[in-house]
Write a protein that holds these residues in place. Structure first.
Motif, PDB file in Angstrom:
ATOM      1  N   LEU A   1      16.822 -43.060  28.378  1.00 22.17           N
ATOM      2  CA  LEU A   1      15.417 -43.274  28.663  1.00 22.17           C
ATOM      3  C   LEU A   1      14.555 -43.171  27.411  1.00 22.17           C
ATOM      4  O   LEU A   1      13.581 -43.906  27.251  1.00 22.17           O
ATOM      5  CB  LEU A   1      14.931 -42.256  29.703  1.00 22.17           C
ATOM      6  N   ASN A   2      14.908 -42.283  26.532  1.00 21.76           N
ATOM      7  CA  ASN A   2      14.080 -42.059  25.349  1.00 21.76           C
ATOM      8  C   ASN A   2      14.964 -41.693  24.159  1.00 21.76           C
ATOM      9  O   ASN A   2      15.152 -40.517  23.850  1.00 21.76           O
ATOM     10  CB  ASN A   2      13.056 -40.959  25.621  1.00 21.76           C
ATOM     11  N   PRO A   3      15.510 -42.684  23.453  1.00 23.94           N
ATOM     12  CA  PRO A   3      16.404 -42.389  22.333  1.00 23.94           C
ATOM     13  C   PRO A   3      15.705 -41.744  21.145  1.00 23.94           C
ATOM     14  O   PRO A   3      16.366 -41.186  20.265  1.00 23.94           O
ATOM     15  CB  PRO A   3      16.951 -43.775  21.961  1.00 23.94           C
ATOM     16  N   ASN A   4      14.362 -41.809  21.105  1.00 23.49           N
ATOM     17  CA  ASN A   4      13.614 -41.242  19.982  1.00 23.49           C
ATOM     18  C   ASN A   4      13.123 -39.822  20.248  1.00 23.49           C
ATOM     19  O   ASN A   4      12.355 -39.279  19.456  1.00 23.49           O
ATOM     20  CB  ASN A   4      12.413 -42.131  19.651  1.00 23.49           C
ATOM     21  N   GLN A   5      13.521 -39.232  21.369  1.00 16.30           N
ATOM     22  CA  GLN A   5      13.094 -37.870  21.685  1.00 16.30           C
ATOM     23  C   GLN A   5      13.544 -36.908  20.589  1.00 16.30           C
ATOM     24  O   GLN A   5      14.725 -36.829  20.255  1.00 16.30           O
ATOM     25  CB  GLN A   5      13.686 -37.431  23.028  1.00 16.30           C
ATOM     26  N   PRO A   6      12.620 -36.165  19.962  1.00 11.62           N
ATOM     27  CA  PRO A   6      13.007 -35.236  18.887  1.00 11.62           C
ATOM     28  C   PRO A   6      13.755 -34.028  19.424  1.00 11.62           C
ATOM     29  O   PRO A   6      13.736 -33.737  20.622  1.00 11.62           O
ATOM     30  CB  PRO A   6      11.660 -34.832  18.287  1.00 11.62           C
ATOM     31  N   ALA A   7      14.400 -33.316  18.514  1.00  5.06           N
ATOM     32  CA  ALA A   7      15.102 -32.087  18.876  1.00  5.06           C
ATOM     33  C   ALA A   7      14.101 -31.037  19.334  1.00  5.06           C
ATOM     34  O   ALA A   7      12.905 -31.116  19.034  1.00  5.06           O
ATOM     35  CB  ALA A   7      15.892 -31.572  17.675  1.00  5.06           C
ATOM     36  N   LEU A   8      14.571 -30.056  20.095  1.00  5.69           N
ATOM     37  CA  LEU A   8      13.700 -28.989  20.562  1.00  5.69           C
ATOM     38  C   LEU A   8      13.082 -28.250  19.378  1.00  5.69           C
ATOM     39  O   LEU A   8      13.738 -27.984  18.373  1.00  5.69           O
ATOM     40  CB  LEU A   8      14.482 -28.019  21.448  1.00  5.69           C
ATOM     41  N   MET A   9      11.820 -27.917  19.526  1.00 11.49           N
ATOM     42  CA  MET A   9      11.035 -27.324  18.453  1.00 11.49           C
ATOM     43  C   MET A   9      11.503 -25.920  18.109  1.00 11.49           C
ATOM     44  O   MET A   9      11.703 -25.079  18.987  1.00 11.49           O
ATOM     45  CB  MET A   9       9.560 -27.298  18.882  1.00 11.49           C
ATOM     46  N   ARG A  10      11.685 -25.676  16.810  1.00 14.59           N
ATOM     47  CA  ARG A  10      11.975 -24.344  16.277  1.00 14.59           C
ATOM     48  C   ARG A  10      11.195 -24.218  14.977  1.00 14.59           C
ATOM     49  O   ARG A  10      11.762 -24.186  13.887  1.00 14.59           O
ATOM     50  CB  ARG A  10      13.480 -24.158  16.017  1.00 14.59           C
ATOM     51  N   ASN A  11       9.873 -24.138  15.092  1.00 14.75           N
ATOM     52  CA  ASN A  11       9.014 -24.303  13.922  1.00 14.75           C
ATOM     53  C   ASN A  11       8.145 -23.089  13.653  1.00 14.75           C
ATOM     54  O   ASN A  11       7.532 -22.527  14.569  1.00 14.75           O
ATOM     55  CB  ASN A  11       8.099 -25.519  14.097  1.00 14.75           C
ATOM     56  N   LEU A  12       8.068 -22.715  12.377  1.00 13.17           N
ATOM     57  CA  LEU A  12       7.119 -21.718  11.898  1.00 13.17           C
ATOM     58  C   LEU A  12       5.982 -22.459  11.202  1.00 13.17           C
ATOM     59  O   LEU A  12       6.210 -23.259  10.295  1.00 13.17           O
ATOM     60  CB  LEU A  12       7.791 -20.763  10.914  1.00 13.17           C
ATOM     61  N   TYR A  13       4.730 -22.205  11.646  1.00 14.72           N
ATOM     62  CA  TYR A  13       3.556 -22.849  11.077  1.00 14.72           C
ATOM     63  C   TYR A  13       2.773 -21.826  10.253  1.00 14.72           C
ATOM     64  O   TYR A  13       2.488 -20.724  10.724  1.00 14.72           O
ATOM     65  CB  TYR A  13       2.662 -23.414  12.180  1.00 14.72           C
ATOM     66  N   LEU A  14       2.411 -22.198   9.031  1.00 13.15           N
ATOM     67  CA  LEU A  14       1.647 -21.337   8.140  1.00 13.15           C
ATOM     68  C   LEU A  14       0.373 -22.065   7.716  1.00 13.15           C
ATOM     69  O   LEU A  14       0.435 -23.194   7.209  1.00 13.15           O
ATOM     70  CB  LEU A  14       2.474 -20.980   6.895  1.00 13.15           C
ATOM     71  N   PHE A  15      -0.782 -21.416   7.936  1.00 14.07           N
ATOM     72  CA  PHE A  15      -2.064 -21.994   7.574  1.00 14.07           C
ATOM     73  C   PHE A  15      -2.753 -21.072   6.564  1.00 14.07           C
ATOM     74  O   PHE A  15      -3.387 -20.088   6.964  1.00 14.07           O
ATOM     75  CB  PHE A  15      -2.957 -22.160   8.805  1.00 14.07           C
ATOM     76  N   PRO A  16      -2.646 -21.344   5.257  1.00 16.43           N
ATOM     77  CA  PRO A  16      -3.350 -20.528   4.252  1.00 16.43           C
ATOM     78  C   PRO A  16      -4.797 -20.993   4.090  1.00 16.43           C
ATOM     79  O   PRO A  16      -5.254 -21.352   2.992  1.00 16.43           O
ATOM     80  CB  PRO A  16      -2.522 -20.779   2.987  1.00 16.43           C
ATOM     81  N   THR A  17      -5.557 -20.966   5.181  1.00 19.18           N
ATOM     82  CA  THR A  17      -6.878 -21.590   5.231  1.00 19.18           C
ATOM     83  C   THR A  17      -7.878 -20.880   4.322  1.00 19.18           C
ATOM     84  O   THR A  17      -7.990 -19.652   4.333  1.00 19.18           O
ATOM     85  CB  THR A  17      -7.410 -21.571   6.677  1.00 19.18           C
ATOM     86  N   VAL A  18      -8.626 -21.669   3.554  1.00 15.80           N
ATOM     87  CA  VAL A  18      -9.677 -21.137   2.696  1.00 15.80           C
ATOM     88  C   VAL A  18     -10.863 -22.098   2.753  1.00 15.80           C
ATOM     89  O   VAL A  18     -10.691 -23.320   2.831  1.00 15.80           O
ATOM     90  CB  VAL A  18      -9.180 -20.949   1.241  1.00 15.80           C
ATOM     91  N   GLY A  19     -12.087 -21.542   2.757  1.00 15.30           N
ATOM     92  CA  GLY A  19     -13.293 -22.359   2.850  1.00 15.30           C
ATOM     93  C   GLY A  19     -14.214 -22.151   1.667  1.00 15.30           C
ATOM     94  O   GLY A  19     -14.250 -21.074   1.058  1.00 15.30           O
ATOM     95  N   PHE A  20     -14.985 -23.198   1.329  1.00 16.70           N
ATOM     96  CA  PHE A  20     -15.947 -23.163   0.227  1.00 16.70           C
ATOM     97  C   PHE A  20     -17.271 -23.758   0.697  1.00 16.70           C
ATOM     98  O   PHE A  20     -17.284 -24.787   1.380  1.00 16.70           O
ATOM     99  CB  PHE A  20     -15.439 -23.960  -0.978  1.00 16.70           C
ATOM    100  N   GLN A  21     -18.378 -23.114   0.320  1.00 14.31           N
ATOM    101  CA  GLN A  21     -19.703 -23.610   0.681  1.00 14.31           C
ATOM    102  C   GLN A  21     -20.187 -24.565  -0.401  1.00 14.31           C
ATOM    103  O   GLN A  21     -20.366 -24.172  -1.561  1.00 14.31           O
ATOM    104  CB  GLN A  21     -20.684 -22.447   0.818  1.00 14.31           C
ATOM    105  N   ILE A  22     -20.399 -25.839  -0.043  1.00 14.86           N
ATOM    106  CA  ILE A  22     -20.881 -26.830  -1.006  1.00 14.86           C
ATOM    107  C   ILE A  22     -22.399 -26.856  -1.027  1.00 14.86           C
ATOM    108  O   ILE A  22     -23.033 -26.832  -2.085  1.00 14.86           O
ATOM    109  CB  ILE A  22     -20.309 -28.219  -0.670  1.00 14.86           C
ATOM    110  N   THR A  23     -23.001 -26.956   0.155  1.00 15.39           N
ATOM    111  CA  THR A  23     -24.452 -26.852   0.329  1.00 15.39           C
ATOM    112  C   THR A  23     -24.682 -25.922   1.508  1.00 15.39           C
ATOM    113  O   THR A  23     -23.730 -25.541   2.198  1.00 15.39           O
ATOM    114  CB  THR A  23     -25.085 -28.237   0.610  1.00 15.39           C
ATOM    115  N   PRO A  24     -25.931 -25.553   1.803  1.00  9.99           N
ATOM    116  CA  PRO A  24     -26.166 -24.683   2.964  1.00  9.99           C
ATOM    117  C   PRO A  24     -25.630 -25.244   4.275  1.00  9.99           C
ATOM    118  O   PRO A  24     -25.352 -24.480   5.205  1.00  9.99           O
ATOM    119  CB  PRO A  24     -27.688 -24.563   2.996  1.00  9.99           C
ATOM    120  N   SER A  25     -25.462 -26.577   4.367  1.00  8.10           N
ATOM    121  CA  SER A  25     -25.004 -27.187   5.613  1.00  8.10           C
ATOM    122  C   SER A  25     -23.614 -27.809   5.511  1.00  8.10           C
ATOM    123  O   SER A  25     -23.102 -28.322   6.504  1.00  8.10           O
ATOM    124  CB  SER A  25     -26.001 -28.268   6.070  1.00  8.10           C
TER     125      SER A  25
END
Length: 267
Positions: free
Chosen positions: A178-202
């Motif tokens: 039915l779906n030959p492109n079905q990916p393998a079952l997920m075993r994923n670690l997600y890392l978000f090193p999020t950082v923000g910078f203010q360019i203008t007040p808005s």
């Protein structure tokens, strides 16, 4: 993997300890408990290139709402989407047609006693598959929000790292016929090193806010993108944003590049 951690450590040290441009880590305050009480409704549009002339377009609604139970305070986020694949090998009547995508529920918050030494926002996510493919998946997450106590030349607004592990346990349409492109079952670690910078007040510039690093614990591959998003506040209620992401390391395949935009209503 042996090359990734030295590179990541070098980037974090460079970003956090470049005192002349940024803010030393000792000058950041853990602000994770200060959760906003606002409700937010967002409309997202994504255009991704998967490689081999395959594109994917996604339209997504995302909603945030505050939660409270006893001493626990947190937030809940609901994501629902429709997806269209543009594949030259697909039948012409199927290419570019939208169908239901994944729906996700994410909850996070902080209790005064539970895992208090971490000072983190503790939560988890559940993925519900819809449409022609996808998989059920669950996973915990830990996140922090650090805000600088002093200003800097580049006007750092926050450092908000997040870690999430997703475990897929049941694929939809998992028949190879039915779906030959079905990916393998997920075993994923997600890392978000999020950082923000203010360019203008808005206007703000944010890195790794929407797309982070992915490690496939089953196969050992890494996906490391550079992800940047510019957000602009029109007024008290409305925010618009545009962003893009490009893979730098891809021993675990995700996408070649991605562009996206959002309109956000705060109320």
């Amino acid at each position: 993997m042996k090359y990734f951690f030295p590179i990541l450590l070098s980037l974090l040290i460079s970003a956090v300890h470049a005192e002349d441009l940024l803010v030393p880590f000792s000058e950041f305050d853990n602000d994770s408990q200060q959760l906003t009480e606002s409700k937010v409704l967002e409309f997202w549009a994504y255009h991704d290139y998967q490689g081999n002339d395959v594109y994917q377009n996604t339209l997504k609604l995302r909603y945030y709402n505050p939660l409270e139970a006893g001493d626990w305070r947190g937030r809940i986020r609901l994501d629902s989407s429709v997806v269209a694949n543009d594949n030259p090998n697909s039948p012409s009547n199927n290419s570019g047609q939208y169908s239901a995508g994944n729906t996700m529920i994410t909850v996070w918050g902080q209790d005064r006693e539970f895992l208090k030494p971490l000072g983190a926002l503790v939560g988890g996510r559940v993925i519900f598959p819809f449409g022609n493919n996808g998989q059920w998946a669950v996973g915990p997450q830990l996140g922090w929000i650090f805000k600088p106590e002093v200003d800097s030349f580049l006007h750092v607004t926050d450092l908000s790292p997040l870690m999430r592990y997703m475990y897929g346990f049941d694929a939809k349409s998992n028949s190879a016929t039915l779906n030959p492109n079905q990916p393998a079952l997920m075993r994923n670690l997600y890392l978000f090193p999020t950082v923000g910078f203010q360019i203008t007040p808005s206007t703000m510039l944010r890195f790794w806010d929407e797309n982070g690093v992915v490690y496939n614990s089953a196969g050992g591959g890494w996906f490391v993108p550079i992800d940047a998003m510019i957000t602009h506040r029109l007024d008290k209620h409305w925010v618009i944003a545009i962003g893009a992401s490009k893979q730098l390391v891809q021993t675990y395949k995700q996408y070649d590049w991605s562009s996206y935009a959002k309109i956000s209503l705060n109320f």
